[in-house]
Design a protein around this motif. Structure first.
Motif, PDB file in Angstrom:
ATOM      1  N   GLN A 255       0.836  -1.203   0.000  1.00  0.00           N
ATOM      2  CA  GLN A 255       0.000   0.000   0.000  1.00  0.00           C
ATOM      3  C   GLN A 255       0.872   1.254   0.000  1.00  0.00           C
ATOM      4  N   ILE A 256       1.920   1.264   0.818  1.00  0.00           N
ATOM      5  CA  ILE A 256       2.826   2.416   0.856  1.00  0.00           C
ATOM      6  C   ILE A 256       3.545   2.572  -0.479  1.00  0.00           C
ATOM      7  N   GLN A 257       4.043   1.466  -1.015  1.00  0.00           N
ATOM      8  CA  GLN A 257       4.743   1.516  -2.300  1.00  0.00           C
ATOM      9  C   GLN A 257       3.821   1.994  -3.414  1.00  0.00           C
ATOM     10  N   SER A 258       2.560   1.577  -3.369  1.00  0.00           N
ATOM     11  CA  SER A 258       1.590   2.004  -4.371  1.00  0.00           C
ATOM     12  C   SER A 258       1.464   3.519  -4.393  1.00  0.00           C
ATOM     13  N   LEU A 259       1.384   4.115  -3.227  1.00  0.00           N
ATOM     14  CA  LEU A 259       1.245   5.572  -3.149  1.00  0.00           C
ATOM     15  C   LEU A 259       2.525   6.273  -3.598  1.00  0.00           C
TER      16      LEU A 259
ATOM     17  N   ALA B 299     -10.143  -9.269 -12.805  1.00  0.00           N
ATOM     18  CA  ALA B 299      -9.663  -9.753 -11.507  1.00  0.00           C
ATOM     19  C   ALA B 299      -9.839  -8.692 -10.435  1.00  0.00           C
ATOM     20  N   TYR B 300      -9.566  -7.446 -10.764  1.00  0.00           N
ATOM     21  CA  TYR B 300      -9.727  -6.360  -9.802  1.00  0.00           C
ATOM     22  C   TYR B 300     -11.190  -6.203  -9.401  1.00  0.00           C
ATOM     23  N   ALA B 301     -12.080  -6.257 -10.392  1.00  0.00           N
ATOM     24  CA  ALA B 301     -13.508  -6.106 -10.105  1.00  0.00           C
ATOM     25  C   ALA B 301     -13.978  -7.202  -9.155  1.00  0.00           C
ATOM     26  N   ALA B 302     -13.473  -8.420  -9.347  1.00  0.00           N
ATOM     27  CA  ALA B 302     -13.852  -9.528  -8.475  1.00  0.00           C
ATOM     28  C   ALA B 302     -13.377  -9.303  -7.041  1.00  0.00           C
ATOM     29  N   ALA B 303     -12.281  -8.558  -6.886  1.00  0.00           N
ATOM     30  CA  ALA B 303     -11.742  -8.263  -5.557  1.00  0.00           C
ATOM     31  C   ALA B 303     -12.322  -6.976  -4.967  1.00  0.00           C
ATOM     32  N   GLY B 304     -13.212  -6.314  -5.725  1.00  0.00           N
ATOM     33  CA  GLY B 304     -13.835  -5.094  -5.236  1.00  0.00           C
ATOM     34  C   GLY B 304     -13.057  -3.829  -5.530  1.00  0.00           C
ATOM     35  N   LEU B 305     -12.031  -3.919  -6.388  1.00  0.00           N
ATOM     36  CA  LEU B 305     -11.233  -2.739  -6.746  1.00  0.00           C
ATOM     37  C   LEU B 305     -11.760  -2.183  -8.061  1.00  0.00           C
ATOM     38  N   GLN B 306     -12.386  -1.024  -7.997  1.00  0.00           N
ATOM     39  CA  GLN B 306     -12.954  -0.389  -9.180  1.00  0.00           C
ATOM     40  C   GLN B 306     -12.012   0.713  -9.657  1.00  0.00           C
ATOM     41  N   LEU B 307     -11.649   0.685 -10.930  1.00  0.00           N
ATOM     42  CA  LEU B 307     -10.738   1.674 -11.495  1.00  0.00           C
ATOM     43  C   LEU B 307     -11.512   2.825 -12.111  1.00  0.00           C
ATOM     44  N   THR B 308     -10.895   3.992 -12.139  1.00  0.00           N
ATOM     45  CA  THR B 308     -11.466   5.118 -12.860  1.00  0.00           C
ATOM     46  C   THR B 308     -11.121   4.982 -14.342  1.00  0.00           C
ATOM     47  N   ASP B 309     -11.745   5.804 -15.158  1.00  0.00           N
ATOM     48  CA  ASP B 309     -11.474   5.755 -16.599  1.00  0.00           C
ATOM     49  C   ASP B 309     -10.047   6.169 -16.917  1.00  0.00           C
ATOM     50  N   GLU B 310      -9.389   6.912 -16.002  1.00  0.00           N
ATOM     51  CA  GLU B 310      -8.020   7.380 -16.248  1.00  0.00           C
ATOM     52  C   GLU B 310      -6.965   6.338 -15.905  1.00  0.00           C
ATOM     53  N   GLU B 311      -7.358   5.234 -15.259  1.00  0.00           N
ATOM     54  CA  GLU B 311      -6.381   4.262 -14.770  1.00  0.00           C
ATOM     55  C   GLU B 311      -6.339   3.020 -15.653  1.00  0.00           C
ATOM     56  N   LEU B 312      -5.139   2.663 -16.085  1.00  0.00           N
ATOM     57  CA  LEU B 312      -4.939   1.370 -16.733  1.00  0.00           C
ATOM     58  C   LEU B 312      -4.617   0.326 -15.658  1.00  0.00           C
ATOM     59  N   PRO B 313      -5.153  -0.880 -15.791  1.00  0.00           N
ATOM     60  CA  PRO B 313      -5.011  -1.856 -14.712  1.00  0.00           C
ATOM     61  C   PRO B 313      -3.614  -2.408 -14.525  1.00  0.00           C
ATOM     62  N   ASP B 314      -2.704  -2.185 -15.491  1.00  0.00           N
ATOM     63  CA  ASP B 314      -1.354  -2.722 -15.332  1.00  0.00           C
ATOM     64  C   ASP B 314      -0.364  -1.695 -14.817  1.00  0.00           C
ATOM     65  N   HIS B 315      -0.839  -0.473 -14.498  1.00  0.00           N
ATOM     66  CA  HIS B 315       0.073   0.505 -13.894  1.00  0.00           C
ATOM     67  C   HIS B 315       0.558  -0.048 -12.560  1.00  0.00           C
ATOM     68  N   LEU B 316       1.829   0.082 -12.287  1.00  0.00           N
ATOM     69  CA  LEU B 316       2.411  -0.537 -11.092  1.00  0.00           C
ATOM     70  C   LEU B 316       1.707  -0.085  -9.817  1.00  0.00           C
ATOM     71  N   ALA B 317       1.310   1.179  -9.736  1.00  0.00           N
ATOM     72  CA  ALA B 317       0.613   1.655  -8.540  1.00  0.00           C
ATOM     73  C   ALA B 317      -0.700   0.913  -8.339  1.00  0.00           C
ATOM     74  N   VAL B 318      -1.405   0.623  -9.432  1.00  0.00           N
ATOM     75  CA  VAL B 318      -2.674  -0.096  -9.352  1.00  0.00           C
ATOM     76  C   VAL B 318      -2.437  -1.561  -8.983  1.00  0.00           C
ATOM     77  N   VAL B 319      -1.439  -2.175  -9.588  1.00  0.00           N
ATOM     78  CA  VAL B 319      -1.109  -3.572  -9.272  1.00  0.00           C
ATOM     79  C   VAL B 319      -0.779  -3.709  -7.787  1.00  0.00           C
ATOM     80  N   LEU B 320      -0.019  -2.767  -7.254  1.00  0.00           N
ATOM     81  CA  LEU B 320       0.345  -2.820  -5.840  1.00  0.00           C
ATOM     82  C   LEU B 320      -0.863  -2.590  -4.937  1.00  0.00           C
ATOM     83  N   GLU B 321      -1.766  -1.712  -5.355  1.00  0.00           N
ATOM     84  CA  GLU B 321      -2.990  -1.496  -4.579  1.00  0.00           C
ATOM     85  C   GLU B 321      -3.811  -2.783  -4.509  1.00  0.00           C
ATOM     86  N   TYR B 322      -3.908  -3.473  -5.638  1.00  0.00           N
ATOM     87  CA  TYR B 322      -4.612  -4.762  -5.672  1.00  0.00           C
ATOM     88  C   TYR B 322      -3.908  -5.771  -4.775  1.00  0.00           C
TER      89      TYR B 322
END
Length: 207
Positions: A12-16, A101-124
């Motif tokens: 979580q810290i690394q994601s931020l 996979a993110y949606a199944a875990a309850g992580l909803q992305l905004t339209d500006e976020e690509l799911p493979d961005h490292l910050a998003v992967v770390l948040e997941y």
């Protein structure tokens, strides 16, 4: 603290810290420092060094450095599927699978976020450490190439990648081979559209 709780906090810290350094990151710097201080030294020391740099650097300067590093250097790409698939049809499918996979875990992305961005992967990974570590390991070669490229560029974000790497097992034979191949050849180069995911990212937009 259990191992999973420790990893979740670290990711979580690394994601931020690997996200775009906006005003909210500066506001959270003290809290992030406290959180990092409770981690093992191999994880916390690099994060503390990066936070030292952040707090000593004006926001505009750090933001400009972020754009110059990650938006203008292909070897410092934060979009992990790029290392494995380049701009190919396979990457489009990988992005779709990540979003599902993110949606199944309850992580909803905004339209500006690509799911493979490292910050998003770390948040997941922080939300679901068991699945998250598997995802990070699947992109281990790309992560290592990014870490080495940031060190080559003497980038402060190399410290964040050092901390991420410390959450994962050491590289083994096949992974070392994959890193060497990526370094020598780069990702696949077939050029195709990635609808519905657009690759260009507006400068200064949230990461």
């Amino acid at each position: 603290m259990t191992d999973q709780a420790m990893l979740s906090r670290a990711w979580q810290i690394q994601s931020l810290l690997i996200g775009y350094p906006d005003e909210s990151l500066y506001e959270r710097a003290g809290l992030l420092r406290q959180g990092a201080a409770g981690l093992p030294a191999t994880l916390s020391d690099p994060l503390i060094r990066f936070l030292d740099h952040l707090t000593a650097t004006p926001p505009g300067t750090l933001a400009a450095d972020y754009v110059a590093t990650f938006d203008h250097r292909k070897r410092c790409c934060l979009y992990l599927t790029y290392y494995a698939h380049g701009d190919t049809r396979n990457r489009g499918m990988a992005l779709l699978e990540l979003k599902q996979a993110y949606a199944a875990a309850g992580l909803q992305l905004t339209d500006e976020e690509l799911p493979d961005h490292l910050a998003v992967v770390l948040e997941y990974a922080a939300i679901d450490p068991s699945a998250g570590v598997d995802l990070l390991l699947a992109h281990r070669a790309g992560l290592e190439l990014l870490r080495l490229a940031l060190h080559d560029a003497t980038s402060p974000w190399s410290q964040v990648l050092d901390s991420i790497s410390a959450t994962l097992p050491p590289l083994i034979g096949d992974q070392r081979t994959a890193v060497a191949r990526l370094a020598a050849q780069g990702p696949p180069v077939e050029q195709v559209g990635l609808t519905p995911y657009a690759l260009p990212h507006p400068e200064g937009a949230p990461r």
